[in-house]
Design a protein around this motif. Structure first.
Motif, PDB file in Angstrom:
ATOM      1  N   CYS A  19       0.836  -1.200   0.000  1.00 24.10           N
ATOM      2  CA  CYS A  19       0.000   0.000   0.000  1.00 24.10           C
ATOM      3  C   CYS A  19       0.875   1.256   0.000  1.00 24.10           C
ATOM      4  O   CYS A  19       0.623   2.199  -0.762  1.00 24.10           O
ATOM      5  N   ARG A  23       0.924   4.039  -2.953  1.00 19.12           N
ATOM      6  CA  ARG A  23       0.548   5.426  -2.660  1.00 19.12           C
ATOM      7  C   ARG A  23       1.666   6.418  -2.971  1.00 19.12           C
ATOM      8  O   ARG A  23       1.406   7.526  -3.445  1.00 19.12           O
ATOM      9  N   LYS A  24       2.894   6.036  -2.666  1.00 15.87           N
ATOM     10  CA  LYS A  24       4.028   6.951  -2.797  1.00 15.87           C
ATOM     11  C   LYS A  24       4.809   6.760  -4.094  1.00 15.87           C
ATOM     12  O   LYS A  24       5.772   7.478  -4.339  1.00 15.87           O
ATOM     13  N   ARG A  57      -4.978  -0.166   5.736  1.00 18.57           N
ATOM     14  CA  ARG A  57      -5.013   1.185   5.155  1.00 18.57           C
ATOM     15  C   ARG A  57      -4.870   2.249   6.244  1.00 18.57           C
ATOM     16  O   ARG A  57      -4.194   3.258   6.053  1.00 18.57           O
ATOM     17  N   GLU A  64       2.490   6.951   6.973  1.00 14.46           N
ATOM     18  CA  GLU A  64       2.705   8.169   6.191  1.00 14.46           C
ATOM     19  C   GLU A  64       2.824   9.391   7.101  1.00 14.46           C
ATOM     20  O   GLU A  64       3.652  10.272   6.858  1.00 14.46           O
TER      21      GLU A  64
END
Length: 73
Positions: A19, A23-24, A57, A64
């Protein structure tokens, strides 16, 4: 720790790493490095606060946030 719990924890780690990478826009190796050097990884490994039962998540969100906080220190 039972084999089921161990398997669940390993699956959770994988989901968080994938994930984060998605995302990054990171390569998996970089995402793994970030995860395994994080406070979150230590909390999950120790089983602190039942954190391993949260959705991956939500845990990725926390990772993050941890990254963002580290950049400003």
């Amino acid at each position: 720790m039972s084999e089921v719990e161990n398997s669940y924890k390993e699956s959770l780690k994988e989901k968080i790493i994938f994930c984060l990478a998605e995302r990054k826009g990171l390569e998996l190796e970089k995402a793994m490095d970030i995860y395994y050097n994080s406070r979150l990884a230590r909390l999950i490994e120790s089983g602190a606060y039942g954190i391993k039962y949260l959705d991956f998540r939500v845990l990725t969100d926390e990772l993050e946030k941890e990254l963002t906080n580290l950049k400003y220190k």
